[in-house]
Design a protein around this motif. Structure first.
Motif, PDB file in Angstrom:
ATOM      1  N   VAL A   1       0.836  -1.206   0.000  1.00 33.59           N
ATOM      2  CA  VAL A   1       0.000   0.000   0.000  1.00 33.59           C
ATOM      3  C   VAL A   1       0.868   1.251   0.000  1.00 33.59           C
ATOM      4  CG1 VAL A   1      -1.627   1.351   1.383  1.00 33.59           C
ATOM      5  CG2 VAL A   1      -2.024  -1.079   1.032  1.00 33.59           C
ATOM      6  N   ILE A   2       1.984   1.217   0.706  1.00 35.60           N
ATOM      7  CA  ILE A   2       2.894   2.366   0.692  1.00 35.60           C
ATOM      8  C   ILE A   2       3.393   2.624  -0.723  1.00 35.60           C
ATOM      9  CG2 ILE A   2       5.142   3.205   1.478  1.00 35.60           C
ATOM     10  CD1 ILE A   2       4.646   1.746   4.124  1.00 35.60           C
ATOM     11  N   VAL A   3       3.757   1.559  -1.437  1.00 34.48           N
ATOM     12  CA  VAL A   3       4.212   1.701  -2.819  1.00 34.48           C
ATOM     13  C   VAL A   3       3.086   2.206  -3.713  1.00 34.48           C
ATOM     14  CG1 VAL A   3       5.013   0.423  -4.850  1.00 34.48           C
ATOM     15  CG2 VAL A   3       6.035  -0.014  -2.611  1.00 34.48           C
ATOM     16  N   MET A   4       1.903   1.589  -3.586  1.00 34.68           N
ATOM     17  CA  MET A   4       0.765   2.000  -4.415  1.00 34.68           C
ATOM     18  C   MET A   4       0.441   3.473  -4.209  1.00 34.68           C
ATOM     19  SD  MET A   4      -3.218   0.806  -4.195  1.00 34.68           S
ATOM     20  CE  MET A   4      -3.393   1.785  -2.702  1.00 34.68           C
ATOM     21  N   ASN A   5       0.443   3.908  -2.963  1.00 32.28           N
ATOM     22  CA  ASN A   5       0.129   5.308  -2.682  1.00 32.28           C
ATOM     23  C   ASN A   5       1.187   6.226  -3.264  1.00 32.28           C
ATOM     24  OD1 ASN A   5      -1.447   7.384  -1.083  1.00 32.28           O
ATOM     25  ND2 ASN A   5       0.567   7.643  -0.188  1.00 32.28           N
ATOM     26  N   MET A   6       2.456   5.820  -3.170  1.00 33.88           N
ATOM     27  CA  MET A   6       3.538   6.622  -3.729  1.00 33.88           C
ATOM     28  C   MET A   6       3.322   6.858  -5.221  1.00 33.88           C
ATOM     29  SD  MET A   6       6.453   6.319  -5.751  1.00 33.88           S
ATOM     30  CE  MET A   6       6.784   4.571  -5.692  1.00 33.88           C
ATOM     31  N   VAL A   7       2.911   5.808  -5.936  1.00 33.48           N
ATOM     32  CA  VAL A   7       2.689   5.944  -7.374  1.00 33.48           C
ATOM     33  C   VAL A   7       1.487   6.838  -7.656  1.00 33.48           C
ATOM     34  CG1 VAL A   7       2.130   4.682  -9.485  1.00 33.48           C
ATOM     35  CG2 VAL A   7       3.770   3.717  -7.874  1.00 33.48           C
TER      36      VAL A   7
ATOM     37  N   LEU B   1      14.704   2.937   6.741  1.00 32.80           N
ATOM     38  CA  LEU B   1      15.190   4.160   6.107  1.00 32.80           C
ATOM     39  C   LEU B   1      15.556   3.914   4.648  1.00 32.80           C
ATOM     40  CD1 LEU B   1      17.451   5.559   8.982  1.00 32.80           C
ATOM     41  CD2 LEU B   1      15.167   6.333   8.310  1.00 32.80           C
ATOM     42  N   GLY B   2      16.131   2.731   4.374  1.00 36.41           N
ATOM     43  CA  GLY B   2      16.466   2.389   2.998  1.00 36.41           C
ATOM     44  C   GLY B   2      15.234   2.291   2.116  1.00 36.41           C
ATOM     45  N   MET B   3      14.154   1.698   2.657  1.00 41.88           N
ATOM     46  CA  MET B   3      12.910   1.624   1.906  1.00 41.88           C
ATOM     47  C   MET B   3      12.388   3.024   1.591  1.00 41.88           C
ATOM     48  SD  MET B   3       9.071   0.616   3.044  1.00 41.88           S
ATOM     49  CE  MET B   3       9.013   2.273   3.724  1.00 41.88           C
ATOM     50  N   SER B   4      12.406   3.908   2.568  1.00 40.41           N
ATOM     51  CA  SER B   4      11.915   5.274   2.361  1.00 40.41           C
ATOM     52  C   SER B   4      12.737   5.989   1.293  1.00 40.41           C
ATOM     53  CB  SER B   4      11.971   6.062   3.671  1.00 40.41           C
ATOM     54  OG  SER B   4      11.201   5.419   4.677  1.00 40.41           O
ATOM     55  N   LEU B   5      14.059   5.832   1.345  1.00 40.74           N
ATOM     56  CA  LEU B   5      14.931   6.472   0.359  1.00 40.74           C
ATOM     57  C   LEU B   5      14.687   5.897  -1.031  1.00 40.74           C
ATOM     58  CD1 LEU B   5      17.243   8.426  -0.213  1.00 40.74           C
ATOM     59  CD2 LEU B   5      18.848   6.576   0.326  1.00 40.74           C
ATOM     60  N   LEU B   6      14.500   4.586  -1.116  1.00 38.95           N
ATOM     61  CA  LEU B   6      14.223   3.944  -2.403  1.00 38.95           C
ATOM     62  C   LEU B   6      12.922   4.474  -3.003  1.00 38.95           C
ATOM     63  CD1 LEU B   6      14.838   1.723  -4.538  1.00 38.95           C
ATOM     64  CD2 LEU B   6      13.542   0.145  -3.079  1.00 38.95           C
ATOM     65  N   LEU B   7      11.879   4.565  -2.183  1.00 39.64           N
ATOM     66  CA  LEU B   7      10.582   5.031  -2.683  1.00 39.64           C
ATOM     67  C   LEU B   7      10.632   6.498  -3.097  1.00 39.64           C
ATOM     68  CD1 LEU B   7       8.006   3.324  -0.285  1.00 39.64           C
ATOM     69  CD2 LEU B   7       8.786   2.587  -2.533  1.00 39.64           C
TER      70      LEU B   7
ATOM     71  N   VAL C   1       6.159  -1.565 -10.292  1.00 33.88           N
ATOM     72  CA  VAL C   1       5.433  -1.481  -9.024  1.00 33.88           C
ATOM     73  C   VAL C   1       5.644  -2.757  -8.218  1.00 33.88           C
ATOM     74  CG1 VAL C   1       3.143  -1.292  -7.979  1.00 33.88           C
ATOM     75  CG2 VAL C   1       3.729   0.132  -9.945  1.00 33.88           C
ATOM     76  N   SER C   2       5.631  -3.916  -8.891  1.00 32.10           N
ATOM     77  CA  SER C   2       5.895  -5.185  -8.209  1.00 32.10           C
ATOM     78  C   SER C   2       7.306  -5.229  -7.645  1.00 32.10           C
ATOM     79  CB  SER C   2       5.702  -6.351  -9.183  1.00 32.10           C
ATOM     80  OG  SER C   2       4.367  -6.457  -9.605  1.00 32.10           O
ATOM     81  N   LEU C   3       8.268  -4.769  -8.429  1.00 33.71           N
ATOM     82  CA  LEU C   3       9.657  -4.776  -7.976  1.00 33.71           C
ATOM     83  C   LEU C   3       9.836  -3.871  -6.760  1.00 33.71           C
ATOM     84  CD1 LEU C   3      11.289  -4.593 -11.509  1.00 33.71           C
ATOM     85  CD2 LEU C   3      11.448  -6.535  -9.921  1.00 33.71           C
ATOM     86  N   LEU C   4       9.188  -2.712  -6.773  1.00 35.31           N
ATOM     87  CA  LEU C   4       9.255  -1.807  -5.621  1.00 35.31           C
ATOM     88  C   LEU C   4       8.609  -2.427  -4.391  1.00 35.31           C
ATOM     89  CD1 LEU C   4       8.502   1.788  -6.971  1.00 35.31           C
ATOM     90  CD2 LEU C   4      10.462   1.093  -5.601  1.00 35.31           C
TER      91      LEU C   4
ATOM     92  N   LEU D   1      17.892  -7.078  -2.429  1.00 35.98           N
ATOM     93  CA  LEU D   1      18.882  -6.432  -3.281  1.00 35.98           C
ATOM     94  C   LEU D   1      18.493  -6.450  -4.756  1.00 35.98           C
ATOM     95  CD1 LEU D   1      21.573  -4.978  -3.453  1.00 35.98           C
ATOM     96  CD2 LEU D   1      22.706  -7.205  -3.628  1.00 35.98           C
ATOM     97  N   GLN D   2      18.111  -7.615  -5.275  1.00 35.72           N
ATOM     98  CA  GLN D   2      17.804  -7.701  -6.701  1.00 35.72           C
ATOM     99  C   GLN D   2      16.617  -6.830  -7.099  1.00 35.72           C
ATOM    100  OE1 GLN D   2      17.543 -11.687  -8.248  1.00 35.72           O
ATOM    101  NE2 GLN D   2      16.732 -11.034 -10.214  1.00 35.72           N
ATOM    102  N   PRO D   3      15.449  -6.933  -6.399  1.00 30.37           N
ATOM    103  CA  PRO D   3      14.349  -6.040  -6.790  1.00 30.37           C
ATOM    104  C   PRO D   3      14.663  -4.569  -6.573  1.00 30.37           C
ATOM    105  CG  PRO D   3      13.801  -7.255  -4.790  1.00 30.37           C
ATOM    106  CD  PRO D   3      15.035  -7.880  -5.349  1.00 30.37           C
ATOM    107  N   ALA D   4      15.487  -4.260  -5.570  1.00 34.63           N
ATOM    108  CA  ALA D   4      15.857  -2.857  -5.336  1.00 34.63           C
ATOM    109  C   ALA D   4      16.699  -2.326  -6.490  1.00 34.63           C
ATOM    110  CB  ALA D   4      16.605  -2.722  -4.016  1.00 34.63           C
ATOM    111  N   LEU D   5      17.643  -3.134  -6.966  1.00 35.13           N
ATOM    112  CA  LEU D   5      18.484  -2.709  -8.087  1.00 35.13           C
ATOM    113  C   LEU D   5      17.658  -2.544  -9.363  1.00 35.13           C
ATOM    114  CD1 LEU D   5      21.686  -4.882  -7.509  1.00 35.13           C
ATOM    115  CD2 LEU D   5      21.417  -2.412  -7.141  1.00 35.13           C
ATOM    116  N   TRP D   6      16.720  -3.484  -9.606  1.00 35.65           N
ATOM    117  CA  TRP D   6      15.851  -3.351 -10.773  1.00 35.65           C
ATOM    118  C   TRP D   6      14.949  -2.122 -10.642  1.00 35.65           C
ATOM    119  CZ3 TRP D   6      16.414  -5.062 -15.382  1.00 35.65           C
ATOM    120  CH2 TRP D   6      17.055  -6.279 -15.628  1.00 35.65           C
TER     121      TRP D   6
END
Length: 265
Positions: free
Chosen positions: A70-76, A146-152, A213-216, A230-235
């Motif tokens: 939901v955090i990812v969906m809302n970000m988009v 914190l890494g998730m927040s920075l990635l998003l 969106v799935s990768l995020l 690591l892999q989905p974050a890099l993608w």
């Protein structure tokens, strides 16, 4: 060189001033923050308590899965409001007046995007707080959070250029929302935000696994739940770079053409 550095820092200061201008407007119209606050919480509660038992067997188990999604969906979704706000400034002549001031030419647009990133950070913080109140367990580390927040926020910055482009080419703010949400709904719902990829037909799994969106969502779950990320974050970062490289030039050229033609789309 010193003079160019001075101009850059002046432009940076002007960007922050214009971003603050956008954020201060929330005091006079708090409902501007509604889409960044009320909508994501409603999505979380509805999906958790309506579908949680059927999908994961219990709302407790589903909360561990659905909260990062939901955090990812809302970000988009809320990136649409970058284009919406820009279009309002263009159609009302605000953008022209700002660019007529003795400020950096890129400062008005950068200020709009910076203000949106602050609102994005607020949405992430709010959803995490609500999730913890509902019983979410952080199985990863604080650095992972914190890494998730920075990635998003990095992905939101890149994806904002898509909405800037739509905001420039759309005729009015209503069309920005129409075009934006129409494009985002299939991208968001044909993903692993709400259900595991393994539960889908094989042909659909291929599409879902390639969906940014799935990768995020997968990277966010890994960072929050202490799993592989690591892999989905890099993608995800590769997608962000590609989106930025394609849509930033498109948006800037479209903006220059619209301003040159008198703010007509």
């Amino acid at each position: 060189m010193p003079d160019s550095n001075h101009r850059f820092f002046d432009g940076l200061n002007q960007t922050l001033t214009l971003a603050w201008r956008t954020l201060v407007q929330i005091r006079h119209n708090p409902w501007e923050l509604g889409d960044f606050s009320i909508q994501p919480v409603l999505f979380l509660l509805l999906f958790l308590y309506v579908f949680g038992g059927a999908i994961a067997g219990s709302t407790e188990a589903y909360l561990q899965f659905i909260l990062p999604g939901v955090i990812v969906m809302n970000m988009v979704f809320v990136t649409v409001y970058v284009g919406h706000g820009l279009n309002m400034d263009l159609t009302r002549g605000v953008f022209d007046r700002l660019r007529a001031l003795p400020i950096a030419r890129w400062a008005p647009l950068a200020g709009r995007i910076t203000a949106d990133l602050v609102k994005q950070a607020w949405s992430i913080l709010l959803l995490l707080a609500i999730g913890f109140l509902l019983g979410y367990r952080l199985e990863g580390t604080v650095m992972g959070l914190l890494g998730m927040s920075l990635l998003l926020l990095t992905f939101a910055l890149a994806f904002s250029w898509v909405m800037v482009w739509i905001g420039v080419i759309a005729r009015d703010p209503e069309h920005v929302q129409l075009f934006g949400f129409t494009a985002l709904f299939p991208v968001t719902f044909v993903s692993n935000v709400f259900v595991p990829t393994e539960s889908m037909p094989p042909w659909l799994q291929v599409v879902v696994e390639l969906n940014p969106v799935s990768l995020l969502a997968e990277a966010s779950r890994g960072l929050l739940n202490g799993e592989a990320f690591l892999q989905p974050a890099l993608w995800s970062m590769a997608w962000a770079l590609g989106i930025g490289l394609v849509f930033a030039p498109l948006a800037l050229r479209a903006l220059e053409r619209r301003l040159a033609s008198g703010s007509s789309p």
